[in-house]
Design a protein around this motif. Structure first.
Motif, PDB file in Angstrom:
ATOM      1  N   PRO A 132       0.800  -1.234   0.000  1.00 13.56           N
ATOM      2  CA  PRO A 132       0.000   0.000   0.000  1.00 13.56           C
ATOM      3  C   PRO A 132       0.823   1.269   0.000  1.00 13.56           C
ATOM      4  O   PRO A 132       0.337   2.321  -0.421  1.00 13.56           O
ATOM      5  N   HIS A 133       2.077   1.191   0.464  1.00 11.77           N
ATOM      6  CA  HIS A 133       2.902   2.399   0.544  1.00 11.77           C
ATOM      7  C   HIS A 133       4.235   2.127  -0.153  1.00 11.77           C
ATOM      8  O   HIS A 133       5.074   1.382   0.353  1.00 11.77           O
ATOM      9  N   ARG A 134       4.407   2.732  -1.334  1.00 14.45           N
ATOM     10  CA  ARG A 134       5.650   2.604  -2.090  1.00 14.45           C
ATOM     11  C   ARG A 134       6.215   4.008  -2.270  1.00 14.45           C
ATOM     12  O   ARG A 134       5.647   4.836  -2.980  1.00 14.45           O
ATOM     13  N   LEU A 135       7.321   4.287  -1.604  1.00  8.17           N
ATOM     14  CA  LEU A 135       7.903   5.619  -1.543  1.00  8.17           C
ATOM     15  C   LEU A 135       9.356   5.536  -1.992  1.00  8.17           C
ATOM     16  O   LEU A 135       9.848   4.474  -2.361  1.00  8.17           O
ATOM     17  N   ARG A 136      10.030   6.687  -1.975  1.00 11.98           N
ATOM     18  CA  ARG A 136      11.463   6.649  -2.292  1.00 11.98           C
ATOM     19  C   ARG A 136      12.187   7.741  -1.529  1.00 11.98           C
ATOM     20  O   ARG A 136      11.627   8.796  -1.211  1.00 11.98           O
ATOM     21  N   ALA A 137      13.454   7.468  -1.259  1.00  7.39           N
ATOM     22  CA  ALA A 137      14.358   8.419  -0.614  1.00  7.39           C
ATOM     23  C   ALA A 137      15.598   8.502  -1.488  1.00  7.39           C
ATOM     24  O   ALA A 137      16.478   7.643  -1.394  1.00  7.39           O
ATOM     25  N   GLY A 138      15.645   9.490  -2.362  1.00  5.27           N
ATOM     26  CA  GLY A 138      16.748   9.561  -3.309  1.00  5.27           C
ATOM     27  C   GLY A 138      16.735   8.350  -4.216  1.00  5.27           C
ATOM     28  O   GLY A 138      15.746   8.086  -4.911  1.00  5.27           O
ATOM     29  N   TRP A 140      16.826   5.247  -3.160  1.00  5.51           N
ATOM     30  CA  TRP A 140      16.430   4.100  -2.349  1.00  5.51           C
ATOM     31  C   TRP A 140      14.908   3.987  -2.350  1.00  5.51           C
ATOM     32  O   TRP A 140      14.203   4.948  -2.044  1.00  5.51           O
ATOM     33  N   ALA A 141      14.413   2.808  -2.694  1.00  6.10           N
ATOM     34  CA  ALA A 141      12.978   2.539  -2.653  1.00  6.10           C
ATOM     35  C   ALA A 141      12.571   2.197  -1.225  1.00  6.10           C
ATOM     36  O   ALA A 141      13.282   1.480  -0.523  1.00  6.10           O
ATOM     37  N   VAL A 142      11.420   2.713  -0.806  1.00  8.32           N
ATOM     38  CA  VAL A 142      10.922   2.494   0.553  1.00  8.32           C
ATOM     39  C   VAL A 142       9.522   1.882   0.440  1.00  8.32           C
ATOM     40  O   VAL A 142       8.615   2.508  -0.112  1.00  8.32           O
ATOM     41  N   SER A 143       9.353   0.673   0.953  1.00  8.31           N
ATOM     42  CA  SER A 143       8.073  -0.024   0.878  1.00  8.31           C
ATOM     43  C   SER A 143       7.588  -0.358   2.280  1.00  8.31           C
ATOM     44  O   SER A 143       8.379  -0.790   3.129  1.00  8.31           O
ATOM     45  N   LEU A 144       6.302  -0.158   2.524  1.00  5.21           N
ATOM     46  CA  LEU A 144       5.692  -0.521   3.804  1.00  5.21           C
ATOM     47  C   LEU A 144       4.480  -1.393   3.521  1.00  5.21           C
ATOM     48  O   LEU A 144       3.619  -1.022   2.704  1.00  5.21           O
ATOM     49  N   ALA A 145       4.405  -2.556   4.175  1.00  6.08           N
ATOM     50  CA  ALA A 145       3.301  -3.465   3.899  1.00  6.08           C
ATOM     51  C   ALA A 145       3.183  -4.506   4.997  1.00  6.08           C
ATOM     52  O   ALA A 145       4.101  -4.720   5.790  1.00  6.08           O
ATOM     53  N   THR A 146       2.028  -5.154   5.020  1.00  6.80           N
ATOM     54  CA  THR A 146       1.834  -6.370   5.799  1.00  6.80           C
ATOM     55  C   THR A 146       2.309  -7.545   4.971  1.00  6.80           C
ATOM     56  O   THR A 146       1.972  -7.666   3.791  1.00  6.80           O
ATOM     57  N   VAL A 147       3.107  -8.407   5.585  1.00  3.81           N
ATOM     58  CA  VAL A 147       3.735  -9.514   4.858  1.00  3.81           C
ATOM     59  C   VAL A 147       3.481 -10.813   5.606  1.00  3.81           C
ATOM     60  O   VAL A 147       3.609 -10.877   6.830  1.00  3.81           O
ATOM     61  N   GLN A 148       3.102 -11.837   4.861  1.00  5.21           N
ATOM     62  CA  GLN A 148       3.066 -13.206   5.384  1.00  5.21           C
ATOM     63  C   GLN A 148       3.823 -14.057   4.374  1.00  5.21           C
ATOM     64  O   GLN A 148       3.340 -14.333   3.277  1.00  5.21           O
ATOM     65  N   HIS A 149       5.025 -14.450   4.729  1.00  2.00           N
ATOM     66  CA  HIS A 149       5.913 -15.079   3.766  1.00  2.00           C
ATOM     67  C   HIS A 149       5.355 -16.374   3.200  1.00  2.00           C
ATOM     68  O   HIS A 149       5.711 -16.784   2.097  1.00  2.00           O
TER      69      HIS A 149
END
Length: 310
Positions: A132-138, A140-149
């Motif tokens: 749901p949240h795909r961002l970037r810092a320069g 560098w990709a920044v991803s935030l999510a709920t994960v169940q491997h």
């Protein structure tokens, strides 16, 4: 060694730590080793160790990547049906860990004032579900999510920092594009092609970039007329060659772990040399930029790029 349990209780504090990390990473346009990333986290106040800790978060590093764990919400399959009055109550209890994890991810993301991810940025959490949240810092990709491997494993709230955002900007800084390019005719290929391959042809033409020479679309192997079951199975689909005689191939197989398994942007790569085959777990553009950075010989377009039209 037992993996410690992340336990973020203050999303604002966690978000502030992550924003400070993103701000520092934005100062580094190229990948950093796992050791350098450890040192960077410690300098930002994370508690050192095999697992770095700050504000209830647990971080693990490897070359070019930091994985940050926010919370562990357990495995819903461990719920005892006898503890619930009916099937509806059990379903509600089963769904609740996912909702709680999503709520934590969303709360932390609210405190990250970062730009959206670009289309070619890596999406390492996406193999386990929507991000749901795909961002970037320069760069560098920044991803935030709920994960169940995997089913039967714990539900985790995660943040991933992976080098590889704005790859187009990094490549054009290393190798300026030619002033004009004759567009390649990708319509000659009777199937979709990865968007980064198309971008490279549109930006540089039929070119040698570093030591990698792109194969033009009209020379790509056509799909076999073998029916839908085999429509993507072209293991020798060479789309670039290397100066030392290697061949870079697409593995045009559907990726069942993705929501859109037939998306060509999720094709894997394989680098083949006589007597050696190496699976490349990245996109063409990511592989190319990383390869050029490893040689550390960026030059002008006339020196580093040859064979383009115009």
């Amino acid at each position: 060694m037992t993996f410690p349990q992340p336990s973020v209780t203050d999303p604002a504090a966690a978000g502030a730590r992550l924003l400070a990390l993103a701000t520092e990473l934005a100062r580094h346009p190229d990948p950093l080793s796992g050791r350098r990333l450890d040192d960077l986290l410690v300098a930002l106040g994370w508690e050192p160790g095999r697992f770095l800790r700050a504000a209830g978060m647990i971080a693990l590093t490897r070359d070019g990547t930091i994985e940050v764990y926010l919370g562990n919400f357990g495995d819903p399959r461990e719920l005892d049906p006898d503890d619930h009055p009916d099937a509806d109550a059990l379903d509600t209890a089963t769904d609740q860990p996912y909702l709680d994890s999503d709520a934590l991810v969303d709360a932390v993301a609210e405190h990250l004032d970062l730009a959206p991810a670009d289309p070619f940025a890596p999406d390492p959490l996406g193999v386990w579900g929507p991000v749901p949240h795909r961002l970037r810092a320069g760069h560098w990709a920044v991803s935030l999510a709920t994960v169940q491997h995997d089913s039967g494993l714990d539900i985790l709230s995660m943040v991933d920092f992976t080098w590889g955002a704005d790859l187009t900007g990094r490549l054009t800084a290393l190798i300026p594009p030619p002033a004009s390019v004759t567009p390649a005719d990708a319509s000659a290929v009777a199937q979709p092609l990865p968007s980064d391959y198309r971008w490279l042809l549109d930006t540089y033409g039929f070119a040698t970039l570093g030591d990698l020479t792109l194969v033009p679309p009209d020379q790509l192997r056509k799909p076999d007329a073998a029916g839908p079951a085999l429509r993507h199975r072209l293991p020798d689909s060479v789309m670039a060659t290397t100066a030392d005689g290697g061949e870079l191939c697409w593995l045009m197989e559907p990726d069942p772990s993705r929501e859109d398994p037939d998306n060509p942007d999720h094709w894997s790569l394989e680098l083949r040399r006589p007597g050696h085959t190496e699976r490349i777990h990245s996109t063409l553009l990511h592989f190319l930029v990383t390869r050029i950075l490893e040689t550390r010989k960026p030059a002008t377009a006339g020196e580093a790029v040859t064979g383009f039209d115009g």
